[in-house]
Design an enzyme around this catalytic site. Sequence first.
Site, PDB file in Angstrom:
ATOM      1  N   LYS A  95      84.829  -0.060 -13.449  1.00 27.33           N
ATOM      2  CA  LYS A  95      84.923   1.289 -13.414  1.00 27.33           C
ATOM      3  C   LYS A  95      83.695   2.011 -12.869  1.00 27.33           C
ATOM      4  O   LYS A  95      83.252   2.978 -13.158  1.00 27.33           O
ATOM      5  CB  LYS A  95      85.145   1.843 -14.820  1.00 27.33           C
ATOM      6  CG  LYS A  95      86.211   1.384 -15.621  1.00 27.33           C
ATOM      7  CD  LYS A  95      86.693   2.245 -17.054  1.00 27.33           C
ATOM      8  CE  LYS A  95      87.728   1.649 -17.571  1.00 27.33           C
ATOM      9  NZ  LYS A  95      87.817   0.367 -18.184  1.00 27.33           N
ATOM     10  N   ARG A  96      83.659   1.404 -11.500  1.00 26.23           N
ATOM     11  CA  ARG A  96      82.419   1.996 -10.856  1.00 26.23           C
ATOM     12  C   ARG A  96      82.906   3.217 -10.144  1.00 26.23           C
ATOM     13  O   ARG A  96      83.927   3.481  -9.742  1.00 26.23           O
ATOM     14  CB  ARG A  96      81.893   1.141  -9.582  1.00 26.23           C
ATOM     15  CG  ARG A  96      81.509  -0.169 -10.365  1.00 26.23           C
ATOM     16  CD  ARG A  96      80.116   0.237 -11.388  1.00 26.23           C
ATOM     17  NE  ARG A  96      79.375  -1.137 -11.780  1.00 26.23           N
ATOM     18  CZ  ARG A  96      79.468  -1.614 -13.076  1.00 26.23           C
ATOM     19  NH1 ARG A  96      80.245  -0.947 -13.915  1.00 26.23           N
ATOM     20  NH2 ARG A  96      78.726  -2.584 -13.123  1.00 26.23           N
TER      21      ARG A  96
END
Length: 269
Positions: A95-96
């Site tokens: 989830k960057r």
Amino acid sequence: MTFGERLTKAVEAHGPLCVGIDPHPSLLDAWGLSRTAEGLERFALTAVEAFGGRVSMVKPQAAFFEACGSRGVAVLERVISELRDSGTLVLVDAKRGDIGSTMAAYAEAYLGDSPLAGDAVTLSPFLGFGSLQPALDTARANGRGVFVLALTSNPEGAEVQRSVAPDGRTVAQTIIDFATARNSGISPCGDVGLVVGATIGETDVDLSGFNGPILAPGFGAQGGSVADLKRLFGPDMRNVFPTSSRDVLRHGPDVSSLVSAVRRVQESL
């Protein structure tokens, strides 16, 4: 081959199920393992043995590996490598999301030549979909994919995702529309996927024109059912990937029990 082509072949071979590897402390306890890097490694590699070559895609949750520091990250690198060696697609759930050179560095880490690079990575678009451009470009250049958060099932998500933008669309719909445009004209499906929770309840977004994979977490232990999937996505779910983690992992540490659990879920789909 493009990511969409590889994903399509994986589904033809194994069906749409994506299985998570989430070394949650409570699962380590349940498996009789210590809450250490050693326990993490044994848990993760047992899951690799059970899932590798049997499902279309496996999703290791990066946070649980990072919690053990550098030794945990080294285990994640090994998990990615061994799964890819088995022919299984790896979606790194990290989830960057950031901007500029920082986003470019994340793109290189998870979509470039880094040992942390799988076949795809999850991304957060809430600094603006355009901020993801370095990751989108790196993914396409390397035949990899991304899954962008659009409509998640956590209660807090609605505060942002269901908010209405100045043009009258919800934030979730703007993300879907950007991803739809990015995938336009790509066959059999695009390399920009979406994350839409299997337990979001009713949804007012339009996915009808979206030509890409949809990751549907929340299936199984979190309450999502096949009926929920059909209600949300319609009868044609060829590009929908239900994700099951705890519902399968609770059957460990016995490998044969994990394999049997995977087969039962696959049959239910």
